[in-house]
Design an enzyme around this catalytic site. Sequence first.
Site, PDB file in Angstrom:
ATOM      1  N   THR A 166     -44.207 -29.189   4.261  1.00  0.00           N
ATOM      2  CA  THR A 166     -43.510 -27.934   4.012  1.00  0.00           C
ATOM      3  C   THR A 166     -42.028 -28.160   4.237  1.00  0.00           C
ATOM      4  O   THR A 166     -41.615 -28.704   5.264  1.00  0.00           O
ATOM      5  CB  THR A 166     -44.050 -26.811   4.906  1.00  0.00           C
ATOM      6  OG1 THR A 166     -43.951 -27.189   6.283  1.00  0.00           O
ATOM      7  CG2 THR A 166     -45.517 -26.541   4.585  1.00  0.00           C
ATOM      8  N   LEU A 167     -41.221 -27.731   3.264  1.00  0.00           N
ATOM      9  CA  LEU A 167     -39.806 -28.117   3.210  1.00  0.00           C
ATOM     10  C   LEU A 167     -38.865 -26.925   3.253  1.00  0.00           C
ATOM     11  O   LEU A 167     -37.756 -26.982   2.723  1.00  0.00           O
ATOM     12  CB  LEU A 167     -39.558 -28.938   1.935  1.00  0.00           C
ATOM     13  CG  LEU A 167     -40.473 -30.152   1.732  1.00  0.00           C
ATOM     14  CD1 LEU A 167     -40.240 -30.768   0.355  1.00  0.00           C
ATOM     15  CD2 LEU A 167     -40.240 -31.184   2.835  1.00  0.00           C
TER      16      LEU A 167
ATOM     17  N   THR B  73     -39.340 -17.937  11.800  1.00  0.00           N
ATOM     18  CA  THR B  73     -40.242 -18.365  12.869  1.00  0.00           C
ATOM     19  C   THR B  73     -41.671 -18.593  12.397  1.00  0.00           C
ATOM     20  O   THR B  73     -42.309 -19.571  12.753  1.00  0.00           O
ATOM     21  CB  THR B  73     -40.254 -17.330  14.011  1.00  0.00           C
ATOM     22  OG1 THR B  73     -38.925 -16.992  14.353  1.00  0.00           O
ATOM     23  CG2 THR B  73     -40.963 -17.895  15.230  1.00  0.00           C
TER      24      THR B  73
ATOM     25  N   ASP C 137     -46.724 -21.034   9.784  1.00  0.00           N
ATOM     26  CA  ASP C 137     -48.016 -20.390  10.021  1.00  0.00           C
ATOM     27  C   ASP C 137     -48.464 -19.623   8.788  1.00  0.00           C
ATOM     28  O   ASP C 137     -49.650 -19.632   8.429  1.00  0.00           O
ATOM     29  CB  ASP C 137     -47.920 -19.451  11.222  1.00  0.00           C
ATOM     30  CG  ASP C 137     -47.594 -20.189  12.506  1.00  0.00           C
ATOM     31  OD1 ASP C 137     -47.964 -21.371  12.621  1.00  0.00           O
ATOM     32  OD2 ASP C 137     -46.971 -19.588  13.398  1.00  0.00           O
TER      33      ASP C 137
END
Length: 312
Positions: A225-226, A254, A258
Amino acid sequence: MPEQRKPILVMGIFALDLAFRTHKLPAWGETVVGSSLATAPGGKGTNQAIAAARLGAETYFLSKIGMDAFGHIAEAAYREAGVRTDFLRRDPHAATGAAAILLDDASGENAIVVSPGSASALTTAEIDAAHEAIARSACFLTQCELPLPLVRHALGLARSLGVPTVLNPAPAVAGAESLLPLCDFVTPNEHEAQALTGLPVSTLAEAEAAADVLLARGARHAILTLGARGAYVKSATLKQHIPAFDAGPVVDTTGAGDAFNAGFAAALAEGMGVIRAARFGCAVAGIAVTRPGTSPSMPRRHEVEALLARHA
């Protein structure tokens, strides 16, 4: 909403998030005045379980909480989101976890200190007690906020039961590379990928090089994930960059990782292929970063489908 298939089982921690917004990070010995404080249910596993349930997946959560005020908040959060708590243990002797989150007022970037609390007292026997539910699951999703021996045991159990495993290796911790042979999917961000491989991940070419190392060390699929650049997917037969989704101004990053992992797992449970599931995860993350907080920022299914439709 698509017809549901098998459930998802998520193992992780609960930590009550205390999010402080500030114009700067304090140095050691320094006190700064923050602009606001917000509290919300958190912990990577909790965020992922709540997000997956909001997306329509039948979601079980495996963890341990204390019998204190924070533990009661955890129970209420799972109940409100529809997360199954059949394997949520209670420990009368340990405090429920908590996290201090420092958020930059201008950029929304964050720094976090997390204490897992009672979740660290989870035992391998308590994990084994969930084996029937794991065996029925579409995938098993976990992270690195629990002690690595517990993570290794659970991943090994899921693999022995023929259940696809998803490891979000967050936070970056020493020894996490030893888990790669147990991972059908490993989903690090740039920082975590660098910690796992020793390689920088600042360009797509570097992301591919890091993915190659993760595959060589045993992972079946590497999904990096970038952030604003989306995600990069690679396996022995797949290689694709998936652009990020712009759902509005970034407010708080944040919970982005997730959100992605929850969306990815929920999509796998519905039978989507890896690329389509990763794109779905990017859409979930794209919405989550436009809102403050972690679990409160997780979108509902109809919101994700509307965003995907706009980018069809």
